[in-house]
Design an enzyme around this catalytic site. Structure first.
Site, mmCIF file in Angstrom:
data_model
loop_
_atom_site.group_PDB
_atom_site.id
_atom_site.type_symbol
_atom_site.label_atom_id
_atom_site.label_comp_id
_atom_site.label_asym_id
_atom_site.label_seq_id
_atom_site.Cartn_x
_atom_site.Cartn_y
_atom_site.Cartn_z
ATOM 1 N N GLU A 1 3.510 4.181 -0.462
ATOM 2 C CA GLU A 1 4.308 4.694 -1.571
ATOM 3 C C GLU A 1 5.200 5.828 -1.077
ATOM 4 O OE1 GLU A 1 0.796 3.915 -4.920
ATOM 5 O OE2 GLU A 1 1.698 5.906 -4.695
ATOM 6 N N GLU B 1 1.480 1.045 9.959
ATOM 7 C CA GLU B 1 0.058 0.716 10.163
ATOM 8 C C GLU B 1 -0.751 1.954 10.543
ATOM 9 O OE1 GLU B 1 -1.489 -2.522 9.722
ATOM 10 O OE2 GLU B 1 0.410 -2.562 8.666
ATOM 11 N N ARG C 1 -4.181 -3.517 13.068
ATOM 12 C CA ARG C 1 -3.718 -2.523 14.039
ATOM 13 C C ARG C 1 -3.634 -3.073 15.466
ATOM 14 N NH1 ARG C 1 -6.541 2.686 11.024
ATOM 15 N NH2 ARG C 1 -4.697 3.167 9.768
ATOM 16 N N LEU D 1 0.822 -1.212 0.000
ATOM 17 C CA LEU D 1 0.000 0.000 0.000
ATOM 18 C C LEU D 1 0.858 1.265 0.000
ATOM 19 C CD1 LEU D 1 -2.825 1.301 0.208
ATOM 20 C CD2 LEU D 1 -2.609 1.124 2.702
ATOM 21 N N LEU E 1 18.635 2.520 33.325
ATOM 22 C CA LEU E 1 19.915 1.815 33.275
ATOM 23 C C LEU E 1 21.092 2.768 33.100
ATOM 24 C CD1 LEU E 1 18.026 -0.685 32.971
ATOM 25 C CD2 LEU E 1 19.730 -1.625 31.418
#
Length: 315
Positions: A52, A294, A174, A50, A269
């Protein structure tokens, strides 16, 4: 399966994101033909084309064209960031018969590997999810048989569009993509929890220890809330209940929550969070794309707001 590194999960053979549009839009004959490849010996993949270069979130403005020529459709255009696109047996490709028609001009085709005019361009060198193949697909006078038009001509004569096939796919994908991000964030949270346990005694009445304890609790809350939102949206999809709003809510919330958890993991950390052996720096790189693919977080919030406004009664 998404715990720690979803690249392995995303690379497993199967129809992938190409499966839902074939399932939702394909004719019985198309479903049988295109899904049959996964029952054959060897490893087989499907893909979903889908996005582009100029149309990612703005799906309505795809530029790939489709022109009818006898018993074939001729496709021209480029697709980018296609997961497993380079190895796929077939790709569901979205194109327009007339850009002036907007969404009404969209059509969905199954383009099989080896189709004349169909080739794989570059394989992307990405910041995160580096073990997952992300490919560019090129269509140059690509001749696709008419029987590969998803749903057949009658589907589009009846008002159906390729755009609706894409949107229906997102309602299923999704929540799935969102929960993959939770898998990465859960690994980051658990690594952080163990690091704190091994290096600090949080029971000691030190202000900074109280901050660490509060931060861990917040990380856990975000993960659990996100997971429940994804489960709800996925359950609705399984039951055939319209879930566009809930799917977007799970994607928008879980992506932000997972990014927050991974960011806090690196922060807690400290310098150790930048060591490759600790992996939290990898998870921090991997998680960013979940607020992009998505449908970006901004797009999800637009979808949610539109659905909410539709639910408000008018008098």
């Amino acid at each position: 399966m998404a715990w720690g590194d979803i690249s392995v999960l995303m690379s497993l053979p199967g129809p992938g994101l190409g499966g839902p549009p074939v399932l939702f839009t394909g004719t019985p004959e198309q479903k049988e033909r295109f899904f049959a490849v996964f029952n054959q010996p060897g490893l087989h993949w499907g893909a979903y084309g889908l996005t582009e270069p100029g149309a990612g979130s703005d799906v309505a403005h795809i530029k790939t064209t489709a022109r009818k020529d006898g018993s074939h459709w001729v496709l021209n255009g480029r697709k980018c960031y296609i997961t497993n696109g380079g190895r796929a047996d077939w790709v569901v490709v979205f194109a327009t018969i007339d850009a002036k028609l907007g969404r009404a001009g969209h059509r969905a085709f199954v383009v099989e590997r080896g189709t004349p005019g169909f080739s794989v361009g570059k394989i992307e060198d990405k910041m995160g999810l580096r073990a997952s193949e992300t490919a560019e697909l090129v269509l140059e006078d690509c001749r696709v048989p008419t029987e590969n038009l998803l749903g057949g001509e009658q589907h589009y004569e009846g008002g159906g569009t390729g755009f609706m096939a894409a949107m229906k796919t997102f309602d299923s994908s999704r929540p799935m993509v969102a929960v993959l991000g939770i898998g990465i964030a859960r690994a980051a949270y658990e690594a952080t929890r163990d690091f704190v346990r091994d290096n600090y005694v949080l029971a000691r009445p030190l202000p900074r220890y109280a901050v660490l304890a509060d931060k861990l609790a917040a990380m856990k809350r975000l993960l659990d809330a996100s997971r429940l939102m994804c489960w709800r949206a996925a359950w609705m999809a399984d039951e055939g209940v319209p879930n566009a709003k809930e799917a977007s809510m799970s994607k928008a919330y879980a992506a932000k929550a997972a990014m927050s958890v991974c960011r806090d993991a690196v922060q807690i950390l400290g310098a150790h969070g930048l060591e490759q052996s600790r992996l939290v720096e990898k998870w921090y790189r991997d998680i960013k794309v979940f607020d992009i693919f998505e449908g970006t977080g901004q797009i999800q919030r637009i979808v949610i707001s539109k659905r909410i406004l539709k639910e408000i009664p008018t008098f």
